[in-house]
Structures are given as structure tokens and as C-alpha cells.
Enzyme design. Sequence first.
Site, PDB file in Angstrom:
ATOM      1  N   TYR A   1       2.113  -4.997   7.087  1.00 20.82           N
ATOM      2  CA  TYR A   1       2.467  -4.307   5.842  1.00 20.82           C
ATOM      3  C   TYR A   1       3.706  -3.424   6.077  1.00 20.82           C
ATOM      4  O   TYR A   1       3.832  -2.811   7.138  1.00 20.82           O
ATOM      5  CB  TYR A   1       1.252  -3.465   5.423  1.00 20.82           C
ATOM      6  CG  TYR A   1       1.470  -2.630   4.213  1.00 20.82           C
ATOM      7  CD1 TYR A   1       1.517  -3.201   2.946  1.00 20.82           C
ATOM      8  CD2 TYR A   1       1.622  -1.241   4.310  1.00 20.82           C
ATOM      9  CE1 TYR A   1       1.719  -2.422   1.821  1.00 20.82           C
ATOM     10  CE2 TYR A   1       1.816  -0.461   3.189  1.00 20.82           C
ATOM     11  CZ  TYR A   1       1.872  -1.063   1.945  1.00 20.82           C
ATOM     12  OH  TYR A   1       2.069  -0.296   0.847  1.00 20.82           O
TER      13      TYR A   1
ATOM     14  N   ARG B   1     -12.783  19.166   3.563  1.00 23.74           N
ATOM     15  CA  ARG B   1     -11.812  18.453   4.398  1.00 23.74           C
ATOM     16  C   ARG B   1     -12.533  17.730   5.536  1.00 23.74           C
ATOM     17  O   ARG B   1     -12.138  16.668   5.964  1.00 23.74           O
ATOM     18  CB  ARG B   1     -10.741  19.416   4.934  1.00 23.74           C
ATOM     19  CG  ARG B   1      -9.817  18.787   5.975  1.00 23.74           C
ATOM     20  CD  ARG B   1      -8.421  19.398   6.019  1.00 23.74           C
ATOM     21  NE  ARG B   1      -8.410  20.851   6.033  1.00 23.74           N
ATOM     22  CZ  ARG B   1      -8.718  21.621   7.095  1.00 23.74           C
ATOM     23  NH1 ARG B   1      -9.056  21.074   8.246  1.00 23.74           N
ATOM     24  NH2 ARG B   1      -8.661  22.929   6.989  1.00 23.74           N
TER      25      ARG B   1
ATOM     26  N   LYS C   1      -6.817  -1.415  -2.970  1.00 25.50           N
ATOM     27  CA  LYS C   1      -6.671  -2.810  -3.376  1.00 25.50           C
ATOM     28  C   LYS C   1      -8.010  -3.382  -3.862  1.00 25.50           C
ATOM     29  O   LYS C   1      -8.549  -2.895  -4.824  1.00 25.50           O
ATOM     30  CB  LYS C   1      -6.074  -3.610  -2.219  1.00 25.50           C
ATOM     31  CG  LYS C   1      -4.883  -2.910  -1.521  1.00 25.50           C
ATOM     32  CD  LYS C   1      -3.674  -2.807  -2.419  1.00 25.50           C
ATOM     33  CE  LYS C   1      -2.571  -1.926  -1.854  1.00 25.50           C
ATOM     34  NZ  LYS C   1      -2.096  -2.267  -0.522  1.00 25.50           N
TER      35      LYS C   1
HETATM   36  C1  LIG Z   1      -1.461  -1.573   0.430  1.00 26.73           C
HETATM   37  C2  LIG Z   1      -1.692  -1.879   1.840  1.00 26.73           C
HETATM   38  C3  LIG Z   1      -1.699  -0.851   2.789  1.00 26.73           C
HETATM   39  C4  LIG Z   1      -1.415   0.595   2.430  1.00 26.73           C
HETATM   40  O1  LIG Z   1      -2.407   1.132   1.609  1.00 26.73           O
HETATM   41  P1  LIG Z   1      -2.137   2.373   0.595  1.00 26.73           P
HETATM   42  O2  LIG Z   1      -3.496   2.599   0.023  1.00 26.73           O
HETATM   43  O3  LIG Z   1      -1.121   1.907  -0.386  1.00 26.73           O
HETATM   44  O4  LIG Z   1      -1.640   3.493   1.409  1.00 26.73           O
HETATM   45  C5  LIG Z   1      -1.939  -1.208   4.105  1.00 26.73           C
HETATM   46  N1  LIG Z   1      -2.158  -2.480   4.470  1.00 26.73           N
HETATM   47  C6  LIG Z   1      -2.148  -3.498   3.583  1.00 26.73           C
HETATM   48  C7  LIG Z   1      -2.407  -4.884   4.048  1.00 26.73           C
HETATM   49  C8  LIG Z   1      -1.916  -3.230   2.242  1.00 26.73           C
HETATM   50  O5  LIG Z   1      -1.895  -4.231   1.362  1.00 26.73           O
END
Ligand SMILES: *Cc1c(COP(=O)(O)O)cnc(C)c1O
Length: 421
Positions: free
Chosen positions: A119, A66, A216
Site C-alpha cells: 500500500y 487512550r 475498508k
Molecule cells: C487503506 C489501506 C491501508 C491504510 O488504511 P487507512 O485506514 O486508510 O489508514 C493499509 N493497507 C491497505 C492494503 C489498505 O487498503
Amino acid sequence: MSKKTKAEQNLVAGVGTRVVWAGEQVQHPYNATQTPIVLSAAYGYHDIDQWYDVALGKEPGFIYSRMSNPTVSVLEDKLCELERAESAVAFSTGMAAISGVLHTFLSCGQRVVSTRDSYGGTNKIFEEFLPRMGVDVTLCDTHDTEAIEYQIAKGCDVVYLETPTNPTLKILDIRRLVAAARRVGALVVADNTFATPLNQNPLALGVDVVVHSATKFLSGHGDVLGGVVCGAEHLMSQVRHYREINGASLDPFSAYLIIRGIKTLALRLRQQQASAQVIAEYLCSEPLVESVNYPGLPQHPGHVIARSQMQGFGAIISFVLVGGMETVTRLLPLLNYAHRAGNLGAVETIYGPARTTSHVENTLEERQALGISEGLVRVSVGIEETVDLLADLQQAFALVSNRQGNTTTHTECLTALKAVD
Ligand SMILES: *Cc1c(COP(=O)(O)O)cnc(C)c1O
């Protein structure tokens, strides 16, 4: 002349080289060339004094996953080099990273200034969780730089920026807002998910803390969730301490997948953003499209600022369809090379309306208040051949509008592409 260290060499190497080697020029057990996935909750010591020293941070090593894990550490080192940061902290998701940062640096009675276009999940933290903790939240109109500067000048503790924004691709002037924050001594946080470290390095523009959803473009294959925070060590040590206790640590298998994905980031993004430019230009000429948001278009309101702070315009486009949700419902199923899903940044092209993607957490009224039209579609352009993506979109639009001659061939598309070049 003395030989450069590997880290020094990486500073001068091109980005396509750095994504491959950054953080990985270490000796692995068994001489493995790849970073091992270390699946161990805890790390054992024969020498109890050594155990204490590691626990106190006097000696390098691991105690409990952790707190830190060898596979996750490699990912953190990789991000450090890519964002040219002193330190990085990985989280289980992008949202864990964002909420971790906001909870680390904000307490009851303090004030955060941000924009209305962050977001959807981040917007929820601003609207729901932070006010409950007694944090004063001011969200400004993203286009109105003077209004943001004015709110910052009134005094605040944190300025939170996201640029380009999800899903409307608005561009914030990072240098100008950093200057405003400096004048009141506020900490500046930037979500760099859309740009990636290849297209934008907010730390070099004066930002203090950079956050990424590694789900992403960084991982790039839509098969893992993760988040990373980067910045100076005196800030990251606080974020790391928060994560240790909050517990939203990244698991080593996910870290491995993200490390593997990052190696091809430069190759992927080059192809993705070249296609994005072509597709955005085509969308501008499509009668069923009301408006197109892509910072690479010269008519985009943030184009000049994007040019001054980004190395590329990214692979996300959004556009508003004439006829709203009804056209969205007809068009999207006609696409052959597209996932219709709530993700972005993967090798496959992904289409999705805001109400089931970036703003799935928000109600219709909230989306309307945020200026997000029901006909808004976000495209995450994948690594497929540009001509195939263009032809796919053209055939779908032709079917929806019952246009004749709706059988654009590969060759016709290639000709159209040459004209765009
Ligand atoms: C997807 C996204 C997030 C959140 O990320 P997760 O990995 O889905 O928790 C935050 N900011 C932006 C710009 C995103 O596209």
C-alpha cells in the site's frame, strides 16, 4: 458431555454466524442487546485499592480511554475470534496500526524485508520514515519469490507481507515466505485488508502479526476510519504498550460503527466477490482493456497460490485501459453506479485510478518505478445487483468507443450472466 463455552461454540460455527456474534456474547448495562458506545475519557473508583489493582492489571477494568475502552475492547474481541488470534489491538486508522507495528518491532540497526507493491502509505514508511530511524529496508520485486527468500536468508528482523496487493492484486506465497523467515528467526507481519478474515487467515499459515485497515471491508460502509492488529498476547502486549504511549487509539464511536459493519461482512463479501468474478471475466473480453488483475481468473499468475491460501478471491479488481489516463478520464464519469473515490470495501461500487487512490502519496516517477501504469483503474465491487454493475460498465465502454448498439438491456445482461455461470 459438558456444555461448550460461548467462545468454544464460536470456533465451530460458520463464518456468517461468527461475524454476528463474535466478541458480543457479554452482558451489557441495562440489558442492552447492542454494544454501548462508552464515551468516557476516564473511569472513576471509590475504592482506591481497587483503582490501583486495575491500573496494575491485577483486576479487569478501565482507567483511561487512550489505554483501553469498553466499546473498543468489544471490537478487539470480535477481531480476535475472526482471525482466531489470542489478542488484538485497535488503532485510529489502518496506517496507525501499520506504523505502530513497525515501530514496535523495529529499532535502529535492524533490518526489514518487504516487497515493492505494498500500500502506498506503507511504502512511504519503508522509503522515508524507517531509514530515518536507522532501519535497513529492502524492498523486493513482488513477483520474484526467490529474490525475497534470498533477501530474508541474508538475515532480517521483520518480514512484511501484503497479499493480495493494492492495487495490482499480486499474490505472495505466505507459507513459503513464512518458512524462509522462520529459518532466520524473523517476525512475519501480514496486511490482510484486501482478503479480510473471511478469505484468508494469515496466522493459521504461520504469520505472527496480522494488520487490517478496518476502514475498508470490515466496517464496509465507507463512513469510518480504523485499524486492528492481531496476534499472540506476548506480541500484542508490546503493540498495546506502543499505542498507549503513541496515542493513536480508536475512538469508541468509530469502534461501534466498525462492530456494526462486521456483522454483515459475510453477506456483503459473498455478493461482492460473486460480482467481481463476473466483472473481471467481462473486462477480459473488452477491447479497450489492456490487462485485468483479479486472482479469481485462472490466467492470473497467483491464481494457484491464491487457491491454496484463500477461501475466496475478494472484491477488488484492477485493469489497465488502452490509451492511459485519457481513457480513464473519459470512462469513469460515464458510470452511473460508482463513486469515483479513494476508498474501497464499501457497499457502493468504487472506481479510482492509482494516482488518486492507493498511490496518491507517490509521485509520477515513484509510480513508474513501482510499475503502476497511469491507465490503471481499481474497482471495489459493491453489493449492488451483478447485472446492473455489468450493464453500467458495458454502456460506459460503448460510449467511450462510440460503439453501435450501446444500449445493453437488463435482460441481455442477465443472458450474458447465465452464459458466464
Ligand atoms: C487503506 C489501506 C491501508 C491504510 O488504511 P487507512 O485506514 O486508510 O489508514 C493499509 N493497507 C491497505 C492494503 C489498505 O487498503
